[in-house]
Design a protein around this motif. Structure first.
Motif, PDB file in Angstrom:
ATOM      1  N   ASP A   1      -0.225   3.626   3.315  1.00 24.18           N
ATOM      2  CA  ASP A   1       0.294   4.002   4.542  1.00 24.18           C
ATOM      3  C   ASP A   1       1.135   5.083   4.496  1.00 24.18           C
ATOM      4  OD1 ASP A   1       2.308   2.477   3.009  1.00 24.18           O
ATOM      5  OD2 ASP A   1       3.246   1.748   4.895  1.00 24.18           O
TER       6      ASP A   1
ATOM      7  N   LEU B   1       0.528   4.530  14.369  1.00 27.58           N
ATOM      8  CA  LEU B   1      -0.191   3.396  14.422  1.00 27.58           C
ATOM      9  C   LEU B   1      -0.940   3.125  12.905  1.00 27.58           C
ATOM     10  CD1 LEU B   1      -2.059   3.932  17.986  1.00 27.58           C
ATOM     11  CD2 LEU B   1      -0.230   2.197  17.491  1.00 27.58           C
TER      12      LEU B   1
ATOM     13  N   ARG C   1       1.709   1.585  10.861  1.00 28.52           N
ATOM     14  CA  ARG C   1       2.117   0.021  11.571  1.00 28.52           C
ATOM     15  C   ARG C   1       0.930  -0.844  10.856  1.00 28.52           C
ATOM     16  NH1 ARG C   1       4.370   0.455  17.586  1.00 28.52           N
ATOM     17  NH2 ARG C   1       6.515   1.554  16.692  1.00 28.52           N
ATOM     18  N   TYR C   2      -0.356  -0.499  10.949  1.00 29.01           N
ATOM     19  CA  TYR C   2      -1.587  -1.229  10.596  1.00 29.01           C
ATOM     20  C   TYR C   2      -1.487  -1.453   9.345  1.00 29.01           C
ATOM     21  CZ  TYR C   2      -6.378  -2.252   9.394  1.00 29.01           C
ATOM     22  OH  TYR C   2      -7.478  -2.908   8.820  1.00 29.01           O
TER      23      TYR C   2
ATOM     24  N   LYS D   1       1.140  -4.157   8.078  1.00 34.46           N
ATOM     25  CA  LYS D   1       0.985  -5.468   8.580  1.00 34.46           C
ATOM     26  C   LYS D   1      -0.129  -6.031   7.582  1.00 34.46           C
ATOM     27  CE  LYS D   1       2.001  -5.318  13.605  1.00 34.46           C
ATOM     28  NZ  LYS D   1       1.301  -5.181  14.897  1.00 34.46           N
ATOM     29  N   ARG D   2      -1.191  -4.800   7.331  1.00 28.62           N
ATOM     30  CA  ARG D   2      -1.937  -5.517   6.302  1.00 28.62           C
ATOM     31  C   ARG D   2      -1.587  -5.696   4.995  1.00 28.62           C
ATOM     32  NH1 ARG D   2      -7.704  -2.243   5.224  1.00 28.62           N
ATOM     33  NH2 ARG D   2      -8.647  -3.892   3.871  1.00 28.62           N
TER      34      ARG D   2
END
Length: 287
Positions: free
Chosen positions: A195, A276, A279-280, A283-284
């Motif tokens: 990320d 985005l 955040r993706y 979360k993953r």
């Protein structure tokens, strides 16, 4: 009585600080919204399909920014092709392999110093080094190499800080299973900080899009419509350089505002994409 006065004084101070912070937030947000709204209000009415899909023609008195859009795409792609492997590789070496802490601190300090150098100095260095010393002349490739130097510190430091967020226990567990150093980095460490790497890459794209001073000396401001290979070897104007040329040299402020509106939309889209994506992947990773 003394405790009550101290308590009242503290409450007054806290209230005053909250009011000042609220005023600061309102002023900052108002300025940002005003700038965005003004640029879009002045620029969007001048954006047309003909402007976006044609090249300039002095014979028919037509203005088009298609070459500038393509040049921007070319220079972004060329910059990332060189900057990403170098920046990520340097960050991996400094975080995972380097043993000399003093050397690492010196490199980190140099990278932070490079991040604060004005872009016009990068342009002058790029003109002397790439355009003249290496004989690239004024071309998009020379501009891309200049932007590589500019964005290397950002990509390297962002990736380095992301690598440090991966818990040491992950590495120790992989080593305990018999994995080698590079296999641990490739299969455990990098997926755990992807990320941050992607965020740094997207933010670098935003800086490339907004750069003009360095490209004026290295990439030039031609509006020729070329393919990617021919375009990289010849002079060309990006959107920011075209904005400067139309506003400063030609006096076409309507076109300049149209380009500014396009750049504003692209910048907001890039920042939203960075948020985005971060955040993706967070979360993953937490799943």
């Amino acid at each position: 009585m003394e405790k009550q006065s101290i308590s009242l004084r503290r409450k007054t101070y806290i209230t005053a600080m909250r009011v000042l912070m609220g005023i600061s937030v309102c002023i900052t947000c108002a300025l940002v919204l005003f700038l965005i709204g003004y640029v879009l209000w002045k620029g969007l009415p001048n954006v047309s399909w003909e402007l976006l899909t044609t090249k300039p023609s002095y014979l028919s008195d037509r203005i088009g920014i298609l070459p500038d859009i393509l040049n921007t795409v070319y220079i972004v792609a060329a910059t990332l092709v060189f900057a990403l492997p170098l920046g990520v590789g340097a960050a991996i070496y400094l975080t995972e392999y380097a043993k000399n802490k003093k050397l690492v601190e010196m490199i980190e300090y140099a990278a932070e110093t490079l991040s604060g150098i004005p872009s016009i100095i990068y342009g002058l260095v790029g003109m002397l080094f790439f355009c003249q010393f290496f004989g690239m002349k004024t071309s998009l490739l020379a501009g891309a190499f200049t932007l590589v130097i500019m964005n290397l510190p950002t990509i390297m430091r962002t990736t380095q800080e992301s690598l440090k967020t991966v818990p040491q226990s992950y590495r120790e567990g992989a080593f305990g299973l018999g994995a080698g150093k590079w296999r641990v980095i490739y299969t455990v460490v990098l997926p755990g900080c992807i990320d941050g790497v992607i965020t740094g890459c997207i933010l670098s794209v935003g800086r490339i899009l907004g750069e003009s001073a360095a490209l004026l000396f290295t990439a030039g401001f031609a509006h020729a419509l070329n393919g990617i290979l021919e375009g990289l070897g010849s002079a060309g104007a990006t959107l920011t350089v075209a904005l400067y040329v139309y506003a400063k040299e030609n006096g076409e402020f309507g076109i300049a505002f149209a380009i500014a509106a396009i750049l504003m939309i692209l910048t907001m889209f890039i920042n939203l994409s960075a948020t985005l994506a971060s955040r993706y992947f967070q979360k993953r990773r937490n799943v």
